[in-house]
Enzyme design. Structure first.
Site, PDB file in Angstrom:
ATOM      1  N   GLU A   1       3.063  11.841  -4.206  1.00  0.00           N
ATOM      2  CA  GLU A   1       2.593  10.497  -3.861  1.00  0.00           C
ATOM      3  C   GLU A   1       1.155  10.471  -3.354  1.00  0.00           C
ATOM      4  OE1 GLU A   1       4.892   8.200  -0.979  1.00  0.00           O
ATOM      5  OE2 GLU A   1       5.256   9.972   0.212  1.00  0.00           O
TER       6      GLU A   1
ATOM      7  N   GLU B   1      11.720  16.254  -0.618  1.00  0.00           N
ATOM      8  CA  GLU B   1      10.764  15.549   0.237  1.00  0.00           C
ATOM      9  C   GLU B   1       9.372  16.197   0.144  1.00  0.00           C
ATOM     10  OE1 GLU B   1      10.556  12.813   1.560  1.00  0.00           O
ATOM     11  OE2 GLU B   1       9.035  12.985   3.117  1.00  0.00           O
TER      12      GLU B   1
ATOM     13  N   ARG C   1       1.256  -3.406   3.178  1.00  0.00           N
ATOM     14  CA  ARG C   1       2.195  -3.998   2.224  1.00  0.00           C
ATOM     15  C   ARG C   1       1.649  -4.032   0.801  1.00  0.00           C
ATOM     16  NH1 ARG C   1       6.049  -6.756   5.367  1.00  0.00           N
ATOM     17  NH2 ARG C   1       6.834  -7.872   3.570  1.00  0.00           N
TER      18      ARG C   1
ATOM     19  N   TRP D   1       0.581  -6.472  -3.874  1.00  0.00           N
ATOM     20  CA  TRP D   1       1.062  -5.287  -4.563  1.00  0.00           C
ATOM     21  C   TRP D   1       1.610  -5.826  -5.875  1.00  0.00           C
ATOM     22  CZ3 TRP D   1       5.744  -3.474  -6.532  1.00  0.00           C
ATOM     23  CH2 TRP D   1       5.763  -2.118  -6.876  1.00  0.00           C
TER      24      TRP D   1
ATOM     25  N   LYS E   1       3.529   0.453   1.800  1.00  0.00           N
ATOM     26  CA  LYS E   1       4.352   1.013   2.879  1.00  0.00           C
ATOM     27  C   LYS E   1       5.724   0.341   2.959  1.00  0.00           C
ATOM     28  CE  LYS E   1       4.768   3.658   6.526  1.00  0.00           C
ATOM     29  NZ  LYS E   1       5.047   5.062   6.189  1.00  0.00           N
TER      30      LYS E   1
ATOM     31  N   LYS F   1       6.107  14.198  -1.158  1.00  0.00           N
ATOM     32  CA  LYS F   1       4.841  14.085  -0.394  1.00  0.00           C
ATOM     33  C   LYS F   1       3.673  14.474  -1.288  1.00  0.00           C
ATOM     34  CE  LYS F   1       5.673  12.050   2.190  1.00  0.00           C
ATOM     35  NZ  LYS F   1       6.993  11.585   2.486  1.00  0.00           N
TER      36      LYS F   1
ATOM     37  N   ASN G   1       5.152 -13.843  -1.518  1.00  0.00           N
ATOM     38  CA  ASN G   1       5.624 -12.460  -1.467  1.00  0.00           C
ATOM     39  C   ASN G   1       7.032 -12.465  -2.029  1.00  0.00           C
ATOM     40  OD1 ASN G   1       6.450  -9.841  -0.741  1.00  0.00           O
ATOM     41  ND2 ASN G   1       7.093 -10.535   1.277  1.00  0.00           N
ATOM     42  N   GLY G   2       7.286 -11.640  -3.046  1.00  0.00           N
ATOM     43  CA  GLY G   2       8.627 -11.590  -3.631  1.00  0.00           C
ATOM     44  C   GLY G   2       8.547 -11.588  -5.142  1.00  0.00           C
TER      45      GLY G   2
ATOM     46  N   HIS H   1      19.535  26.406 -15.409  1.00  0.00           N
ATOM     47  CA  HIS H   1      20.215  25.470 -16.310  1.00  0.00           C
ATOM     48  C   HIS H   1      19.223  24.565 -17.034  1.00  0.00           C
ATOM     49  CE1 HIS H   1      24.093  26.804 -14.895  1.00  0.00           C
ATOM     50  NE2 HIS H   1      23.634  26.711 -13.655  1.00  0.00           N
TER      51      HIS H   1
ATOM     52  N   CYS I   1       3.642  -7.196  -0.944  1.00  0.00           N
ATOM     53  CA  CYS I   1       2.644  -8.223  -0.688  1.00  0.00           C
ATOM     54  C   CYS I   1       2.801  -8.691   0.756  1.00  0.00           C
ATOM     55  CB  CYS I   1       2.751  -9.442  -1.588  1.00  0.00           C
ATOM     56  SG  CYS I   1       2.662  -9.043  -3.337  1.00  0.00           S
TER      57      CYS I   1
HETATM   58  O1  M6R Z   1      10.865   1.719   4.855  1.00  0.00           O
HETATM   59  P1  M6R Z   1      11.795   2.612   4.105  1.00  0.00           P
HETATM   60  O2  M6R Z   1      12.087   3.872   4.826  1.00  0.00           O
HETATM   61  O3  M6R Z   1      13.055   1.903   3.698  1.00  0.00           O
HETATM   62  O4  M6R Z   1      11.013   2.979   2.786  1.00  0.00           O
HETATM   63  C1  M6R Z   1      11.608   3.742   1.782  1.00  0.00           C
HETATM   64  C2  M6R Z   1      10.587   4.289   0.824  1.00  0.00           C
HETATM   65  O5  M6R Z   1       9.875   3.266   0.224  1.00  0.00           O
HETATM   66  C3  M6R Z   1       9.600   5.226   1.530  1.00  0.00           C
HETATM   67  O6  M6R Z   1      10.258   6.263   2.180  1.00  0.00           O
HETATM   68  C4  M6R Z   1       8.610   5.823   0.518  1.00  0.00           C
HETATM   69  O7  M6R Z   1       9.292   6.668  -0.366  1.00  0.00           O
HETATM   70  C5  M6R Z   1       7.469   6.544   1.228  1.00  0.00           C
HETATM   71  N1  M6R Z   1       6.235   6.254   0.578  1.00  0.00           N
HETATM   72  C6  M6R Z   1       7.625   8.012   1.230  1.00  0.00           C
HETATM   73  O8  M6R Z   1       6.549   8.663   1.800  1.00  0.00           O
END
Ligand code: M6R
Length: 614
Positions: A494, A487, A27, A77, A609, A491, A103-104, A510, A2
């Site tokens: 998400e 990773e 956010r 959020w 983000k 990608k 926020n929190g 396994h 948020c």
């Molecule tokens: O700001 P940060 O690097 O600490 O954030 C960590 C994760 O929230 C962030 O990498 C998230 O997984 C991204 N959406 C990945 O693309």
């Protein structure tokens, strides 16, 4: 997560709030809302979904708020309660005289809600935040002082919060406070701003105060008072923000993510500036404040991170262990903080975070700091909460990353690990001088190699189209590229919502191999090096189960043509640097699949983000 904003001054408030919220949309974008002080009453406007929906909601209401000079805003959020108008902030007390944005997470909201309901408060939402609106309103009814009411309420609240509060009785006073969530005050001429992050205020002022936990500020157009949690007045520490207002532009790309993928060669060049000049010279890393003797004798490192940063950390472990022979543990911050970790003053703890605000990593860092560890932070935000905890700080200088899916910040984090490991290996004398020179030479030409991949992105786009309608996707790799498989899968899932998973290829047999049939794409990250032949065998095993085989490779091996339906070729590179090369096609593959499916690439559903809640 948020984002919150607040303004009190002499200008029309609504555009300032909307502008600020737009800068904070990274956010969260489940809903948004504002509350503005009008001459007769506080007016609240809310909308579900992106900020644009709130702008539309406000259309036609301009006459109600054009004269208004104070207000608060929120971008949500969702944590407690679905993204609906009723759950959108600002929240009000029973009579509507007090409004609040938050926020929190209020951890004891259930107990508070029960207590306040028993006292006659009428709850309209399912949020934790609404309890704070009622609580502060009750305190205000007793003491008739908004600042004092916020202070008294905060004594009963458990959890994390940044709050902005307004009351109908105080026509030009905004009260704000925070604990374990970011909040800063911007100081203008005859005006004050409050915001979760710098971009929301930088257009208006560079003078700011970062609130510390439990501090409370009372803002009017021409005064600012800061109080401790005991209610004592504090002298504020004003800082000049080292920021320029930036107009975020896609520069002709369809999405920020594609633009950010293309920025990666320059991100590498930037991080090398001032740190690595020629392969024959030593790495300069003045940011590392541990003395050389301590570094030489260091025998344990812990790296803590989340999401993409965690994958960078996993590769960091390979790099540091290979270059320096120091044992490295890597852990997801959210796991680290709720167990008895063996961390002490002899451990170097590295926190990795693009935003520098991720709640779990921040908590983990604070815990390790309390145990006496030296804290090294690798972040894209040298002005962040994590940076403030750092004993050593390596800013990765990737520039603002707008797309929720991290790309260029990941490459920058990897580069920070290469520089750190090379720097430590020079101090420890753990690598022969000639090897060091060749490693540094290769590091310096990585940008050109990435440019070669980007120049052939159409080939990856064609592969993406071919697999876009798959329901599942498996990525396999071994060794230093296992985190690349994780990773690549992250990608894809998400931004396209395809069920993608990364496996260490040796683990396939396994269990996961049971999932393979002619519908399952298996992408093998087959880079030349120590595990090439092993991974080739694992790929054969997958092919024998009829999986749709794709290779991402720098090998010229002819037998690959028979084994794989599609081959994505990348330039050759030493194995230790291959993660920098191999991730680029995987970012592009995810991007083109999501784009082909018409997904919201830059702001995927349910994500934000900056993850500032645990
Ligand atoms: O700001 P940060 O690097 O600490 O954030 C960590 C994760 O929230 C962030 O990498 C998230 O997984 C991204 N959406 C990945 O693309």
């Amino acid at each position: 997560m948020c984002g919150i904003v607040g303004y009190v001054g002499n200008r029309s408030v609504v555009d300032i709030l909307l502008d600020g919220l737009e800068q904070l949309e990274y956010r969260g974008y489940d809903s948004s809302g504002i509350a503005v002080m009008c001459s007769d009453d506080i007016k609240v406007y809310k909308a579900v979904g992106k900020l644009q929906n709130l702008r539309e909601e406000l259309r036609g209401h301009e006459s109600e708020f054009t004269a208004s000079k104070m207000g608060i805003g929120h971008i949500r959020w969702a944590t407690h309660g679905a993204p609906t108008v009723l759950n959108a902030h600002p929240h009000t007390c029973t009579c509507g005289n007090l409004v609040i944005v938050h926020n929190g997470i209020i951890e004891n909201y259930k107990e508070l809600r029960e207590k306040l309901s028993a006292q006659g408060c009428v709850f309209r939402s399912q949020t934790d935040t609404e309890t704070v609106a009622h609580l502060v309103a009750r305190k205000y009814a007793e003491c008739k002082d908004l600042t004092q009411a916020v202070r008294l309420a905060s004594e009963e609240i458990e959890g994390a919060y940044a709050l902005c509060v307004m009351h109908n009785d105080c026509k030009n006073k905004l009260v704000i406070t925070k604990r374990n969530a970011p909040l800063l005050i911007g100081i203008g001429e005859g005006e004050y701003f409050a915001a979760s992050d710098v971009p929301a205020i930088i257009k208006h002022t560079k003078k700011a105060i970062y609130l510390s936990d439990n501090q409370i500020a009372s803002l009017t157009p021409d005064s600012m008072e800061l109080f401790s949690k005991e209610g004592e007045k504090i002298e504020p520490k004003v800082e000049i923000l080292p920021w320029e207002p930036v107009a975020l532009s896609k520069m002709g790309y369809k999405h920020f993510m594609l633009k950010e993928i293309h920025e990666q060669p320059d991100v590498i060049r930037n991080i090398l500036v001032g740190r690595l000049h020629t392969p024959d010279e030593n790495i300069i890393l003045n940011e590392v404040k541990l003395n050389k003797e301590t570094l030489k004798n260091l025998n344990r490192i812990q790296i803590i991170a989340c999401g993409t940063s965690l994958h960078a950390a996993m590769i960091g472990k390979y790099i540091i262990e290979s270059f320096c022979g120091i044992a490295v543990d890597v852990e997801a911050s959210s796991e680290y903080i709720y167990r008895k970790t063996v961390t002490d003053e002899h451990t170097l703890v590295i926190g990795v975070s693009q935003s520098g605000e991720t709640a779990d990593t921040l908590t983990a860092i604070k815990q390790s700091k309390a145990r006496g560890s030296h804290i090294l932070i690798i972040t894209n935000r040298p002005d962040s909460a994590m940076a403030r905890e750092a004993d050593s700080l390596i800013p990765v200088n990737a520039g603002i990353e707008v797309s929720v899916a991290a790309t260029k910040s990941y490459i920058a984090q990897l580069m920070a690990f290469y520089l750190l490991a090379l720097y430590m290996s020079e101090i420890k004398d753990s690598i022969a001088a000639s090897t060091l020179t060749s490693l540094k030479a290769e590091l310096m030409i990585l940008p050109q190699k990435i440019e070669q991949i980007l120049a052939r992105k159409d080939e990856i786009q064609a592969v993406a189209r071919y697999y876009a309608n798959t329901k599942d996707f498996i990525y396999i790799a071994r060794g230093i590229n296992f985190p690349t498989a994780l990773e690549g899968a992250l990608k894809l899932k998400e931004i396209s919502y395809i069920n993608a998973t990364g496996y260490p290829a040796g683990e396939l047999k396994h269990g996961p191999i049971a999932m393979l049939d002619e519908t399952m794409p298996v992408l093998s990250i087959l880079m030349n090096g120590s595990v090439y032949e092993k991974l080739l065998s694992n790929s054969e095993e997958a092919k024998a189960r009829n999986a749709r085989m794709i290779a991402l490779t720098n090998s010229k091996d002819e037998k690959l043509e028979d084994l794989f339906e599609h081959i994505i070729r990348v330039p050759d590179v030493q194995e230790l640097f291959s993660p920098i090369i191999s991730i680029i096609p995987l970012q592009l593959l995810a991007y083109y699949i999501a784009e082909f499916l018409g997904k919201d690439v830059d702001q995927p559903r349910n994500l934000a983000k900056s993850v500032t809640v645990e």
